[in-house]
Design an enzyme around this catalytic site. Structure first.
Site, PDB file in Angstrom:
ATOM      1  N   ASP A 228      -5.255  -2.692   0.699  1.00 26.20           N
ATOM      2  CA  ASP A 228      -5.542  -3.004  -0.633  1.00 26.20           C
ATOM      3  C   ASP A 228      -6.996  -3.330  -0.521  1.00 26.20           C
ATOM      4  O   ASP A 228      -7.677  -3.558   0.640  1.00 26.20           O
ATOM      5  CB  ASP A 228      -4.791  -4.269  -1.152  1.00 26.20           C
ATOM      6  CG  ASP A 228      -4.968  -4.353  -2.759  1.00 26.20           C
ATOM      7  OD1 ASP A 228      -5.633  -3.768  -3.277  1.00 26.20           O
ATOM      8  OD2 ASP A 228      -4.300  -4.981  -3.346  1.00 26.20           O
TER       9      ASP A 228
HETATM   10  C1  BGC Z   1      -5.605  -4.360  -6.411  1.00 24.08           C
HETATM   11  C2  BGC Z   1      -4.704  -3.051  -6.288  1.00 24.08           C
HETATM   12  C3  BGC Z   1      -5.433  -1.908  -6.833  1.00 24.08           C
HETATM   13  C4  BGC Z   1      -6.857  -2.065  -6.158  1.00 24.08           C
HETATM   14  C5  BGC Z   1      -7.661  -0.792  -6.444  1.00 24.08           C
HETATM   15  C6  BGC Z   1      -7.011  -4.419  -6.099  1.00 24.08           C
HETATM   16  O1  BGC Z   1      -7.521  -5.413  -6.476  1.00 24.08           O
HETATM   17  O2  BGC Z   1      -4.935  -5.541  -5.780  1.00 24.08           O
HETATM   18  O3  BGC Z   1      -3.465  -3.072  -7.049  1.00 24.08           O
HETATM   19  O4  BGC Z   1      -4.933  -0.595  -6.565  1.00 24.08           O
HETATM   20  O5  BGC Z   1      -7.496  -3.134  -6.217  1.00 24.08           O
HETATM   21  O6  BGC Z   1      -8.221  -0.913  -7.655  1.00 24.08           O
END
Ligand code: BGC
Length: 715
Positions: free
Chosen positions: A256
Site C-alpha cells: 500500500d
Molecule cells: C489506500 C489504498 C489505495 C492506495 C492507492 C492508499 O492510501 O489505502 O486502498 O489503493 O492508496 O491509491
C-alpha cells in the site's frame, strides 16, 4: 521453457540491477514531478505508475517506456477502480447487501470495461477486508463482517474485473487488498494496530483473499497495519509462509501507499534502507511510492544483505504479469475508445439495478411504503434530498456529480404530475449552518407525508474517515425530531458509508430505507423503491449497533463461559453473564436482516443428511412461502454451529445463501448443499480441520432467526 518464460529470462539477462529495481518500483507522477518522472521512465527505473487517468496521458508515458527506454518494457498503469470507473455503482458495502454475486460481477465487469478503455491495466480492488467495527470508515469499501459472504463477493469481483473479453481488447488485473486484517484496526481507527490471534487471522480475515486467488487474482496489496507486532508489509508469515508456500500464489505483491516508508514510524526499521531490506526479504515485489527500493535495493544487493535471486524472482513476477496482460504486444490504448464505452446506457441501467437491489428496508411498521398513490402533497426534506455529489460515495475518483440523479430528480420522474412535491434542504450535513427547523416543520405540516433524506456525506467514510460517534451528523437529528413532532406520516431515507447508530429513529420513525451511497442512479433507485415500482430485497452484511459501546458487535461471536443466552440484559437483572448492565447484547439490526413489501414464512426444515462424512455434502432444505400480497425476493440464509470443538467455535457461521423470487401465495423448497470440508477451522496446530461431532444448523431470514435442526459429522 515456454515462450513467455524464455522471453522473461532473456530480458532478465539483459537487465542491469538498476533496471530490475525499476520493475519493482511504482511512482505517482505528481509526487515525483512530471519531468523527473518521465526521465526515470526513460532510464528504465519505473515499472508502474499509479493514479493517472485518461488514455492520452497514459499513452504519452507508455511511449517513453516502450520507445524511449533501453529495453522497452511497458509500464503497468494502476488505479483505484473501487465501485465503478465513470459509471459509479453503489459503494461495495451496499453492493454486498444484494447478496447477488452474479450482479456484483457484472458491476465489476462494467468498471473494467470503462477503466481498460481509458488506459488502466490494474485496479486496486477488490477490497476484501472483513470489518466488524463500523467506526472504521473503510467498512464502506468492503463486503461487511462475514468471511463466507466476503469470499463470495471477492470471487465475483475478481471474475468481473479480470474478464478476458473486454471491448477494448485489453485486460485488467485485480488486486485484492489490504493484505491482511486491516479491517481489524483497534477502536475502528484507521491505520491502527491490529493484534489478533493467528487463528482469527486464518479463520476470519484470510478466507476472502484465498477465494480471490483461487479465482485467479493476479496481484495483492500488502497492508499498512501491523499484525501482532509485525507490520503487514514486512510480515513473512502472511507474505511468504501463507501466500507463497501454503497457497502457492504466483502473482505480484505490491505494498500500500508508502507502506515501506512507514516501517520507520512503526518502529521496526531505523531508516528507509532497513525498511526496504525488511520488505523485500518478507516478500514484497513492488514498492508503491516509498522509493525505498529505488534508493536502496541495489546497495542492499551489493552489500550482500539481499540475495540477487530475491530481486530476480520479483522481477520475473512483474514481467510475467505484463506479458499476461498483453502489454508487450498492445502497450497503447485507442484514444477514441473511452468516449464510446464510458457511461453506455446499458451501464447506467445496470447501475440502477444494483442500486435498487442494494437498498435495505429497515422498518415499515405502518406499511407507509410503498407510498399510497392517492397522496397529493409530499414534503421532501433533508440535506441529501437533492444531493448530486455525496451519493457517489467514497473513492468515486473520476465519477462526476453531473452524471447523478438525486432523490428529488428520481421522485419527480416517477410520481404522477398531480402529486405536489415540496422540497426543503432544512440543514446542511455537518452542522456548519443554522438549521431551518421552523421551515421544515411548516413544509411537513402542509404535506400528507414527509420523506426525510438524511445521513453522511461521502467525506465521512472511506480511508482516514473513522468516526467515534455514529449518529446523524450535524443538526440532522434535530431536523428529524422536529419533523417527527409534527405528527405527519414520516419516511426516512438514510444514506451512509457504514452502519449508523440510530436507536431514536428506529423507535420513532415508522419507515426507514437504508440507501447507502448508491452511485449515479441512487436517486432513481430510491424513488422506484419508495413508490413500489420495485420491491426492496437487500439484506445487511454488517450488524447495526444500538450504541457505539457495543462495538464490535457481530453475529459470529463466541459463546464465552458465561453466555447471555437470550437477547441481552434487563438492566442489572442478570449479573455474572457476558452482558452489559445498561444495554442489551443484540444489535439494533442483525446481520442478514432486511424487509420486503411482502412477507415470507419459513417451515418444514429437513436435514436430508443427519449423518454426513468428512468428505460428504450436508443437504438441508426448507419451504419458503410468500405470505404477503406482492411478488418479492427473499434471501434465504443457512448457518451452522459446531457444538464442541478442540478450540472454541462461533455461535453461528453463514455457510450458504440463496435468493428466491416468489409470487404472492406461492412457496418453494430451497435446498442447500454444503460440502462438509467448508465447515472447518484452524486447530491448535494451525491446521485446517473439520472435526467429527454434532452441529446445529439454521435456515432463516437473518442471523437472529431461523428454523433449527441438527446433524452429525462422522469419520
Ligand atoms: C489506500 C489504498 C489505495 C492506495 C492507492 C492508499 O492510501 O489505502 O486502498 O489503493 O492508496 O491509491
Amino acid at each position: 521453457m515456454n515462450r513467455p518464460e524464455t522471453r522473461i529470462e532473456q530480458l532478465l539477462s539483459e537487465m542491469t540491477l538498476a533496471e530490475k529495481v525499476g520493475q519493482m518500483t511504482q511512482i505517482k507522477m505528481d509526487r515525483v514531478g512530471w519531468p523527473e518522472g518521465e526521465e526515470r521512465i526513460r532510464r528504465g527505473q519505473v515499472g508502474s505508475v499509479l493514479t493517472i487517468y485518461g488514455a492520452s496521458k497514459i499513452n504519452r508515458l507508455q511511449r517513453i517506456a516502450v520507445e524511449g527506454s533501453r529495453l522497452g518494457i511497458p509500464l503497468l498503469i494502476g488505479n483505484d477502480v473501487i465501485h465503478g470507473y465513470r459509471t459509479i455503482f453503489p459503494i461495495p458495502l451496499a453492493e454486498s447487501c444484494t447478496w447477488d454475486p452474479g450482479l456484483v460481477q457484472q458491476a465489476a465487469r462494467i468498471a473494467a470495461e470503462e477503466a481498460a478503455a481509458d488506459g488502466t491495466d490494474w485496479t486496486f480492488a477488490p477490497m476484501v477486508d472483513i470489518c466488524r467495527d463500523p467506526r472504521w470508515g473503510r467498512i464502506a469499501e468492503g463486503a461487511g463482517e462475514d468471511p463466507f459472504l466476503g469470499a463470495a463477493m471477492a470471487r465475483a469481483r475478481v471474475r468481473g474485473f479480470e474478464a478476458s473479453d473486454l471491448t477494448s481488447g485489453r485486460n485488467l488485473v485485480s488486486c485484492p487488498k489490504h493484505y491482511a486484517a486491516y479491517g481489524a484496526a483497534e477502536a475502528g481507527k484507521d491505520y491502527n494496530t491490529v493484534d489478533i490471534s493467528e487463528r482469527t487471522l486464518r479463520d476470519v480475515y484470510l478466507p476472502p483473499f484465498q477465494a480471490a486467488f483461487e479465482e485467479g487474482a493476479g496481484t495483492v496489496m500488502s497492508a499498512f497495519n501491523e499484525i501482532a507486532g509485525v507490520p503487514a508489509s514486512a510480515n513473512a508469515l502472511i507474505l511468504d509462509t501463507v501466500l507463497r508456500h501454503e497457497w502457492g500464489f504466483p502473482g505480484v505483491v505490491l505494498t500500500d501507499w508508502n507502506a515501506i516508508g512507514e516501517l520507520i514510524s512503526h518502529g521496526v526499521a531505523a531508516d528507509l534502507k532497513e525498511a526496504a531490506e525488511r520488505s523485500v526479504l518478507a516478500g514484497v515485489d513492488m514498492d508503491m511510492v516509498a522509493d525505498a527500493y529505488h534508493r536502496h535495493l541495489a546497495d542492499l544487493v551489493h552489500e550482500g544483505r539481499v540475495p540477487l535471486s530475491v530481486v530476480d524472482d520479483a522481477v520475473r513476477r512483474v514481467l510475467r504479469l505484463k506479458l499476461a496482460l498483453g502489454l508487450f504486444e498492445r502497450p497503447y490504448t485507442d484514444e477514441s475508445l473511452a468516449s464510446e464505452v464510458i457511461l453506455r446506457p446499458a451501464y447506467r441501467e445496470k447501475a440502477l439495478e444494483v442500486a435498487q437491489k442494494s437498498m435495505v428496508l429497515l422498518k415499515n411498521s405502518e406499511r407507509l411504503l410503498p407510498l399510497d398513490p392517492a397522496l397529493k402533497r409530499i414534503a421532501l426534506i433533508g440535506p441529501l434530498a437533492d444531493d448530486h455529489h455525496h451519493i457517489l460515495g467514497c473513492w468515486y475518483r473520476i465519477g462526476r456529480d453531473e452524471d447523478t440523479e438525486s432523490v428529488l430528480d428520481g421522485l419527480r420522474a416517477v410520481l404522477p404530475t398531480t402529486t405536489e412535491l415540496t422540497h426543503l434542504r432544512g440543514c446542511d450535513l455537518e452542522g456548519r449552518e443554522e438549521p431551518d427547523l421552523e421551515g421544515a416543520a411548516q413544509v411537513a405540516r402542509d404535506a400528507e407525508l414527509a420523506i426525510l433524506v438524511l445521513g453522511e456525506g461521502e467525506h465521512m467514510s472511506g480511508e482516514a474517515h473513522s468516526r467515534a460517534y455514529l449518529g446523524l451528523p450535524g443538526h440532522q437529528q434535530a431536523l428529524l425530531e422536529t419533523v417527527q413532532a409534527t405528527g405527519v406520516p414520516l419516511v426516512v431515507v438514510l444514506m451512509s458509508g457504514r452502519p449508523l447508530v440510530i436507536p431514536w429513529m428506529a423507535e420513532h420513525v415508522p419507515a426507514i430505507l437504508q440507501a447507502w451511497h448508491g452511485g449515479i442512479r441512487a436517486g432513481r433507485a430510491v424513488a422506484d423503491l419508495v413508490v413500489g415500482a420495485t420491491d426492496p430485497s437487500a439484506k445487511l452484511t454488517a450488524s447495526w449497533p444500538r450504541t457505539e459501546g457495543q462495538i464490535p458487535v457481530y453475529y459470529a461471536h463466541k459463546s464465552t463461559g458465561r453466555p447471555e443466552g437470550g437477547a441481552g440484559t434487563v438492566q442489572f437483572d442478570r449479573l455474572h453473564f457476558s452482558n452489559y448492565i445498561d444495554e442489551r447484547n443484540e444489535p439494533l439490526f442483525p446481520f442478514g436482516y432486511g424487509l420486503s413489501y411482502t412477507s415470507f414464512a419459513y417451515r418444514d426444515l429437513e436435514i436430508e443428511t443427519p449423518q454426513v462424512g468428512l468428505d460428504g455434502v450436508l443437504i438441508v432444505s426448507a419451504t419458503i412461502a410468500n405470505t404477503g400480497d406482492r411478488t418479492g425476493d427473499e434471501i434465504v440464509q443457512l448457518y451452522v454451529r459446531d457444538l464442541v470443538g478442540s478450540v472454541t467455535r462461533p455461535v453461528k457461521e453463514l455457510k450458504g445463501f440463496q435468493r428466491v423470487s416468489l409470487d404472492p401465495g406461492k412457496d418453494t423448497r430451497v435446498r442447500f448443499e454444503v460440502p462438509v470440508q467448508q465447515l472447518g477451522f484452524h486447530d491448535l496446530k494451525m491446521a485446517y480441520v473439520v472435526e467429527p461431532g454434532e452441529f446445529s444448523v439454521w435456515v432463516g431470514p437473518n442471523a437472529a432467526q431461523g428454523l433449527e435442526g441438527f446433524f452429525e459429522v462422522v469419520e
